[in-house]
Structures are given as structure tokens and as C-alpha cells.
Design an enzyme around this catalytic site. Structure first.
Site, PDB file in Angstrom:
ATOM      1  CG  ASP A 132      38.970  50.575  47.625  1.00  0.00           C
ATOM      2  OD1 ASP A 132      38.210  50.749  47.058  1.00  0.00           O
ATOM      3  OD2 ASP A 132      40.252  50.767  47.569  1.00  0.00           O
TER       4      ASP A 132
ATOM      5  CB  CYS B 255      39.783  48.445  44.965  1.00  0.00           C
ATOM      6  SG  CYS B 255      40.948  47.566  43.786  1.00  0.00           S
TER       7      CYS B 255
ATOM      8  CB  THR C 285      43.281  49.458  39.475  1.00  0.00           C
ATOM      9  OG1 THR C 285      43.807  48.731  40.863  1.00  0.00           O
ATOM     10  CG2 THR C 285      43.783  50.578  39.217  1.00  0.00           C
TER      11      THR C 285
ATOM     12  CB  VAL D 251      45.018  45.716  40.532  1.00  0.00           C
ATOM     13  CG1 VAL D 251      46.374  44.588  40.881  1.00  0.00           C
ATOM     14  CG2 VAL D 251      45.000  45.823  39.020  1.00  0.00           C
TER      15      VAL D 251
ATOM     16  CG  HIS E 259      37.414  28.963  28.359  1.00  0.00           C
ATOM     17  ND1 HIS E 259      38.343  29.276  27.487  1.00  0.00           N
ATOM     18  CD2 HIS E 259      36.225  28.682  27.785  1.00  0.00           C
ATOM     19  CE1 HIS E 259      37.639  29.255  26.037  1.00  0.00           C
ATOM     20  NE2 HIS E 259      36.381  28.609  26.486  1.00  0.00           N
TER      21      HIS E 259
ATOM     22  NE  ARG F 149      41.515  56.361  42.014  1.00  0.00           N
ATOM     23  CZ  ARG F 149      42.343  56.137  43.036  1.00  0.00           C
ATOM     24  NH1 ARG F 149      43.143  55.117  43.180  1.00  0.00           N
ATOM     25  NH2 ARG F 149      42.260  57.100  43.876  1.00  0.00           N
TER      26      ARG F 149
ATOM     27  NE  ARG G 286      39.401  23.431  25.126  1.00  0.00           N
ATOM     28  CZ  ARG G 286      38.214  24.020  24.743  1.00  0.00           C
ATOM     29  NH1 ARG G 286      37.143  23.254  24.697  1.00  0.00           N
ATOM     30  NH2 ARG G 286      38.218  25.104  24.331  1.00  0.00           N
ATOM     31  CG  HIS G 287      37.619  25.024  29.669  1.00  0.00           C
ATOM     32  ND1 HIS G 287      38.653  25.574  28.885  1.00  0.00           N
ATOM     33  CD2 HIS G 287      36.544  24.843  28.600  1.00  0.00           C
ATOM     34  CE1 HIS G 287      38.519  25.907  27.735  1.00  0.00           C
ATOM     35  NE2 HIS G 287      37.098  25.497  27.740  1.00  0.00           N
TER      36      HIS G 287
HETATM   37  C1  RB5 Z   1      43.407  53.264  46.844  1.00  0.00           C
HETATM   38  O1  RB5 Z   1      43.973  54.359  46.730  1.00  0.00           O
HETATM   39  C2  RB5 Z   1      43.754  51.929  45.625  1.00  0.00           C
HETATM   40  O2  RB5 Z   1      45.005  51.770  45.813  1.00  0.00           O
HETATM   41  C3  RB5 Z   1      42.711  51.024  45.468  1.00  0.00           C
HETATM   42  O3  RB5 Z   1      41.473  51.364  45.573  1.00  0.00           O
HETATM   43  C4  RB5 Z   1      43.269  49.936  44.452  1.00  0.00           C
HETATM   44  O4  RB5 Z   1      43.179  50.413  43.344  1.00  0.00           O
HETATM   45  C5  RB5 Z   1      44.454  49.067  44.630  1.00  0.00           C
HETATM   46  O5  RB5 Z   1      44.677  47.943  43.862  1.00  0.00           O
END
Ligand code: RB5
Length: 149
Positions: free
Chosen positions: A9, A66, A68, A70, A99, A110, A133-134
Site C-alpha cells: 500500500d 503495508c 505493519t 498486518v 514448517h 513502519r 510431519r509438517h
Molecule cells: C495504513 O494507514 C495502515 O493501516 C496500513 O498500512 C497497515 O499498517 C494496515 O495493517
């Protein structure tokens, strides 16, 4: 892993050029699924493009960035057959291949700097799934996916 789809992103875009250069230097063939600028955008779109590229067998795996790692990894993991890991150090990246047979690596611009990001990428690309096993456990994940659909 010789063919990789890349997605990020606007926050991940900060690392994009350097990570693509690193992949090219390693001889990895990259399909660039965007984003193509730091203009504000939404990570699910790029996670979806990368996941679909893997499922279409256009590439062997994907790398997503992105803020994080996440949101973009959560999105990729919505696709049956995608096993995405978000990593901020190389050891988990390596073990996730050996695994868990991950086919997507995610990290956050970030969270990790460029040199650590390159170490994470290298650990993930260099590791091979160990099977045995994996494989039983990865098959169990697939069975859970199928039961949900
Ligand atoms: C964008 O602000 C931010 O939320 C995105 O890059 C990411 O960290 C989401 O998980």
C-alpha cells in the site's frame, strides 16, 4: 522461489523500490501488482491481486508490505490455499517456509528498516518446505478451509 508477486500500500511503498531491486539482484522474477505511488490507497486490493496471482500459478509466492504487515497479511489469508506470515525478524520467516509452507511473506515498513527487511526476505526465499510431519499439519489447515466453504 523463482517467481514472486509483489504488493504494497502507500505506506509499504516507502520500501518498494529497494525490495524490488534486492529481488532483481537475486534473480527473482517479479510481477508488480502495485501500488505504484505513495498516494493514499487501501491494502486489501494489493493483497488480493498477489493472492490471486499465486492461485493462478502465475508465480510461486508473494511478498506484501503495508505499515505493519498486518492488514495486508490478514487479507491474503482470506484466500483458500494462501498461507501468509507477517514477520519482523528472519527466524520466523525461515521457519514459516520450512514448517508451514508459507506462500506469502508480509512485513511492515513502519516496523522494520530496509536492511532487516532484506534479511527477512532472504531467509524466506532461501528456506524450503520440509514436508513430513509438517505436511500433515498443513493438510489439516486445508481441511479446515474446505470445511468453512
Ligand atoms: C495504513 O494507514 C495502515 O493501516 C496500513 O498500512 C497497515 O499498517 C494496515 O495493517
Amino acid at each position: 522461489m523463482k517467481r514472486v508477486a509483489f504488493g504494497c500500500d502507500h505506506i509499504g511503498f516507502i520500501l518498494k523500490e529497494d525490495i524490488l531491486a534486492h529481488l532483481h539482484a537475486r534473480g527473482v522474477e517479479v510481477k508488480d501488482k502495485g501500488a505504484w505511488s505513495s498516494e493514499r490507497t487501501d491494502y486489501p486490493h494489493y493483497a488480493s491481486s498477489v493472492a490471486q496471482s499465486i492461485l493462478d500459478n502465475e508465480v510461486d509466492g508473494g511478498i506484501l508490505i503495508c505499515g505493519t504487515g498486518v492488514g495486508i497479511s490478514i487479507t491474503a489469508n482470506k484466500f483458500p490455499g494462501i498461507r501468509a506470515v507477517v514477520c519482523s525478524e528472519p527466524y520466523s520467516a525461515q521457519l514459516s517456509r520450512q514448517h508451514n509452507n508459507t506462500n506469502v511473506l508480509a512485513f511492515g515498513s513502519r516496523v522494520v528498516g530496509l536492511e532487516l527487511a532484506k534479511m527477512i526476505v532472504d531467509a524466506w526465499l532461501d528456506a524450503e518446505f520440509e514436508g513430513g510431519r509438517h505436511q500433515v499439519r498443513v493438510d489439516a489447515i486445508a481441511a479446515i478451509e474446505q470445511a468453512q466453504n
